[in-house]
Design a protein around this motif. Structure first.
Motif, PDB file in Angstrom:
ATOM      1  N   PHE A 159      32.841  21.297   6.504  1.00  9.64           N
ATOM      2  CA  PHE A 159      32.957  20.046   7.219  1.00  9.64           C
ATOM      3  C   PHE A 159      32.192  20.204   8.523  1.00  9.64           C
ATOM      4  O   PHE A 159      32.424  21.141   9.269  1.00  9.64           O
ATOM      5  CB  PHE A 159      34.417  19.716   7.545  1.00  9.64           C
ATOM      6  CG  PHE A 159      35.218  19.332   6.352  1.00  9.64           C
ATOM      7  CD1 PHE A 159      35.285  18.007   5.946  1.00  9.64           C
ATOM      8  CD2 PHE A 159      35.897  20.283   5.626  1.00  9.64           C
ATOM      9  CE1 PHE A 159      36.028  17.644   4.842  1.00  9.64           C
ATOM     10  CE2 PHE A 159      36.643  19.932   4.530  1.00  9.64           C
ATOM     11  CZ  PHE A 159      36.712  18.608   4.133  1.00  9.64           C
ATOM     12  N   LEU A 160      31.301  19.287   8.803  1.00  6.33           N
ATOM     13  CA  LEU A 160      30.566  19.284  10.061  1.00  6.33           C
ATOM     14  C   LEU A 160      30.900  17.989  10.780  1.00  6.33           C
ATOM     15  O   LEU A 160      30.898  16.926  10.183  1.00  6.33           O
ATOM     16  CB  LEU A 160      29.052  19.355   9.812  1.00  6.33           C
ATOM     17  CG  LEU A 160      28.555  20.531   8.990  1.00  6.33           C
ATOM     18  CD1 LEU A 160      27.059  20.401   8.753  1.00  6.33           C
ATOM     19  CD2 LEU A 160      28.848  21.835   9.701  1.00  6.33           C
ATOM     20  N   HIS A 161      31.189  18.053  12.049  1.00  2.16           N
ATOM     21  CA  HIS A 161      31.503  16.864  12.829  1.00  2.16           C
ATOM     22  C   HIS A 161      30.538  16.820  13.993  1.00  2.16           C
ATOM     23  O   HIS A 161      30.498  17.733  14.808  1.00  2.16           O
ATOM     24  CB  HIS A 161      32.954  16.953  13.320  1.00  2.16           C
ATOM     25  CG  HIS A 161      33.415  15.730  14.026  1.00  2.16           C
ATOM     26  ND1 HIS A 161      33.232  15.541  15.358  1.00  2.16           N
ATOM     27  CD2 HIS A 161      34.054  14.640  13.569  1.00  2.16           C
ATOM     28  CE1 HIS A 161      33.757  14.382  15.717  1.00  2.16           C
ATOM     29  NE2 HIS A 161      34.259  13.821  14.640  1.00  2.16           N
ATOM     30  N   ASN A 162      29.752  15.765  14.092  1.00  2.00           N
ATOM     31  CA  ASN A 162      28.745  15.673  15.144  1.00  2.00           C
ATOM     32  C   ASN A 162      29.319  14.972  16.366  1.00  2.00           C
ATOM     33  O   ASN A 162      29.965  13.945  16.260  1.00  2.00           O
ATOM     34  CB  ASN A 162      27.530  14.884  14.661  1.00  2.00           C
ATOM     35  CG  ASN A 162      26.741  15.660  13.649  1.00  2.00           C
ATOM     36  OD1 ASN A 162      26.847  16.864  13.593  1.00  2.00           O
ATOM     37  ND2 ASN A 162      25.957  14.994  12.842  1.00  2.00           N
TER      38      ASN A 162
ATOM     39  N   ILE B 154      44.227  17.617   9.091  1.00  2.00           N
ATOM     40  CA  ILE B 154      43.393  17.903   7.930  1.00  2.00           C
ATOM     41  C   ILE B 154      43.669  19.332   7.511  1.00  2.00           C
ATOM     42  O   ILE B 154      43.568  20.255   8.311  1.00  2.00           O
ATOM     43  CB  ILE B 154      41.893  17.710   8.247  1.00  2.00           C
ATOM     44  CG1 ILE B 154      41.631  16.258   8.644  1.00  2.00           C
ATOM     45  CG2 ILE B 154      41.033  18.131   7.066  1.00  2.00           C
ATOM     46  CD1 ILE B 154      40.225  16.024   9.149  1.00  2.00           C
ATOM     47  N   LYS B 155      44.009  19.523   6.268  1.00  4.35           N
ATOM     48  CA  LYS B 155      44.314  20.852   5.754  1.00  4.35           C
ATOM     49  C   LYS B 155      43.014  21.619   5.508  1.00  4.35           C
ATOM     50  O   LYS B 155      42.015  21.033   5.095  1.00  4.35           O
ATOM     51  CB  LYS B 155      45.087  20.757   4.435  1.00  4.35           C
ATOM     52  CG  LYS B 155      46.353  19.932   4.536  1.00  4.35           C
ATOM     53  CD  LYS B 155      47.384  20.606   5.392  1.00  4.35           C
ATOM     54  CE  LYS B 155      48.668  19.803   5.397  1.00  4.35           C
ATOM     55  NZ  LYS B 155      49.315  19.752   6.651  1.00  4.35           N
ATOM     56  N   PRO B 156      43.009  22.930   5.763  1.00  2.00           N
ATOM     57  CA  PRO B 156      41.815  23.722   5.457  1.00  2.00           C
ATOM     58  C   PRO B 156      41.472  23.603   3.971  1.00  2.00           C
ATOM     59  O   PRO B 156      42.351  23.468   3.133  1.00  2.00           O
ATOM     60  CB  PRO B 156      42.230  25.152   5.797  1.00  2.00           C
ATOM     61  CG  PRO B 156      43.395  25.005   6.710  1.00  2.00           C
ATOM     62  CD  PRO B 156      44.075  23.725   6.324  1.00  2.00           C
TER      63      PRO B 156
ATOM     64  N   PRO C 115      35.562  10.370   7.390  1.00  2.00           N
ATOM     65  CA  PRO C 115      35.165   9.614   8.585  1.00  2.00           C
ATOM     66  C   PRO C 115      34.614  10.520   9.694  1.00  2.00           C
ATOM     67  O   PRO C 115      35.155  11.591   9.954  1.00  2.00           O
ATOM     68  CB  PRO C 115      36.472   8.944   9.035  1.00  2.00           C
ATOM     69  CG  PRO C 115      37.294   8.860   7.788  1.00  2.00           C
ATOM     70  CD  PRO C 115      36.938  10.093   6.991  1.00  2.00           C
ATOM     71  N   TYR C 116      33.526  10.070  10.295  1.00  4.33           N
ATOM     72  CA  TYR C 116      32.879  10.741  11.426  1.00  4.33           C
ATOM     73  C   TYR C 116      32.407  12.155  11.103  1.00  4.33           C
ATOM     74  O   TYR C 116      32.335  12.998  11.994  1.00  4.33           O
ATOM     75  CB  TYR C 116      33.811  10.783  12.642  1.00  4.33           C
ATOM     76  CG  TYR C 116      34.464   9.464  12.946  1.00  4.33           C
ATOM     77  CD1 TYR C 116      33.723   8.407  13.464  1.00  4.33           C
ATOM     78  CD2 TYR C 116      35.814   9.260  12.683  1.00  4.33           C
ATOM     79  CE1 TYR C 116      34.311   7.181  13.719  1.00  4.33           C
ATOM     80  CE2 TYR C 116      36.415   8.040  12.944  1.00  4.33           C
ATOM     81  CZ  TYR C 116      35.655   7.007  13.454  1.00  4.33           C
ATOM     82  OH  TYR C 116      36.247   5.804  13.700  1.00  4.33           O
ATOM     83  N   SER C 117      32.078  12.410   9.838  1.00  2.00           N
ATOM     84  CA  SER C 117      31.753  13.786   9.438  1.00  2.00           C
ATOM     85  C   SER C 117      30.599  13.864   8.454  1.00  2.00           C
ATOM     86  O   SER C 117      30.226  12.896   7.817  1.00  2.00           O
ATOM     87  CB  SER C 117      32.975  14.446   8.784  1.00  2.00           C
ATOM     88  OG  SER C 117      34.044  14.513   9.681  1.00  2.00           O
TER      89      SER C 117
ATOM     90  N   ASP D 196      28.809  10.391   6.801  1.00  4.00           N
ATOM     91  CA  ASP D 196      29.409   9.123   7.167  1.00  4.00           C
ATOM     92  C   ASP D 196      28.409   8.339   8.018  1.00  4.00           C
ATOM     93  O   ASP D 196      27.507   8.920   8.642  1.00  4.00           O
ATOM     94  CB  ASP D 196      30.715   9.336   7.932  1.00  4.00           C
ATOM     95  CG  ASP D 196      31.555   8.071   8.035  1.00  4.00           C
ATOM     96  OD1 ASP D 196      31.427   7.194   7.147  1.00  4.00           O
ATOM     97  OD2 ASP D 196      32.335   7.956   8.989  1.00  4.00           O
ATOM     98  N   GLU D 197      28.571   7.030   8.039  1.00  5.96           N
ATOM     99  CA  GLU D 197      27.681   6.168   8.801  1.00  5.96           C
ATOM    100  C   GLU D 197      27.598   6.626  10.255  1.00  5.96           C
ATOM    101  O   GLU D 197      28.605   6.950  10.886  1.00  5.96           O
ATOM    102  CB  GLU D 197      28.203   4.728   8.760  1.00  5.96           C
ATOM    103  CG  GLU D 197      27.331   3.733   9.491  1.00  5.96           C
ATOM    104  CD  GLU D 197      27.845   2.306   9.373  1.00  5.96           C
ATOM    105  OE1 GLU D 197      27.257   1.436  10.025  1.00  5.96           O
ATOM    106  OE2 GLU D 197      28.817   2.070   8.636  1.00  5.96           O
ATOM    107  N   GLY D 198      26.357   6.708  10.764  1.00  6.59           N
ATOM    108  CA  GLY D 198      26.133   7.089  12.158  1.00  6.59           C
ATOM    109  C   GLY D 198      25.969   8.580  12.401  1.00  6.59           C
ATOM    110  O   GLY D 198      25.597   8.989  13.489  1.00  6.59           O
ATOM    111  N   GLU D 199      26.228   9.394  11.394  1.00  2.00           N
ATOM    112  CA  GLU D 199      26.102  10.845  11.565  1.00  2.00           C
ATOM    113  C   GLU D 199      24.654  11.281  11.390  1.00  2.00           C
ATOM    114  O   GLU D 199      23.861  10.628  10.710  1.00  2.00           O
ATOM    115  CB  GLU D 199      26.987  11.587  10.575  1.00  2.00           C
ATOM    116  CG  GLU D 199      28.461  11.346  10.766  1.00  2.00           C
ATOM    117  CD  GLU D 199      28.963  11.745  12.144  1.00  2.00           C
ATOM    118  OE1 GLU D 199      28.690  12.877  12.580  1.00  2.00           O
ATOM    119  OE2 GLU D 199      29.639  10.914  12.786  1.00  2.00           O
TER     120      GLU D 199
END
Length: 148
Positions: free
Chosen positions: A4-7, A25-27, A52-54, A74-77
């Protein structure tokens, strides 16, 4: 393996440990080194989910000479300023994407693909959410130059 990458707003990859705890969020469990089960059919759209957001990435298969990876944005990433020595083949399997190669934008629609030349600066941007399959085949020359 699933990543999982979160910008952040600055486009940098954030540390997700606290974010995952905050959102309960569970691993994610690791799957075998080869990714998906062999000799079993699968639907590529279903092996990776939108978060979402990822940006979510799952290795389909990985071997010493290359890998196939499914990724959802996700949209915008966006995921930018990346280079690798090998050529990369990218195919959009859901939605639409903008792939920037050496500062030139390429808008890809569902079913379209593009080869990103080795050593090229590239970026993936989601004006809307999308999923892609990335195929990387490492040549002997690429491996030799990586070791030196």
């Amino acid at each position: 393996m699933i990543h999982f990458l979160h910008n952040s707003l600055m486009g940098e990859i954030c540390d997700l440990t606290n974010e995952m705890k905050a959102q309960d969020i569970k691993p994610v469990e690791e799957v075998t080194n080869s990714g998906l089960s062999k000799s079993q059919s699968h639907v590529m759209l279903e092996i990776i989910e939108y978060v979402p957001y990822s940006i979510v990435s799952k290795t389909v298969i990985k071997q010493s000479n290359g890998s196939v990876i499914a990724t959802s944005f996700d949209e915008g990433e966006k995921f930018c300023e990346k280079t690798i020595k090998s050529d990369i083949y990218v195919q959009i399997i859901d939605g639409k994407a903008v792939v920037t190669i050496d500062n030139i934008d390429h808008k890809l629609n569902l079913g379209e693909g593009i080869i990103i030349p080795g050593n090229s600066l590239h970026c993936f941007k989601a004006e809307e959410k999308f999923k892609m399959i990335t195929t990387i085949i490492t040549s002997i020359a690429d491996k030799d130059s990586m070791e030196n």
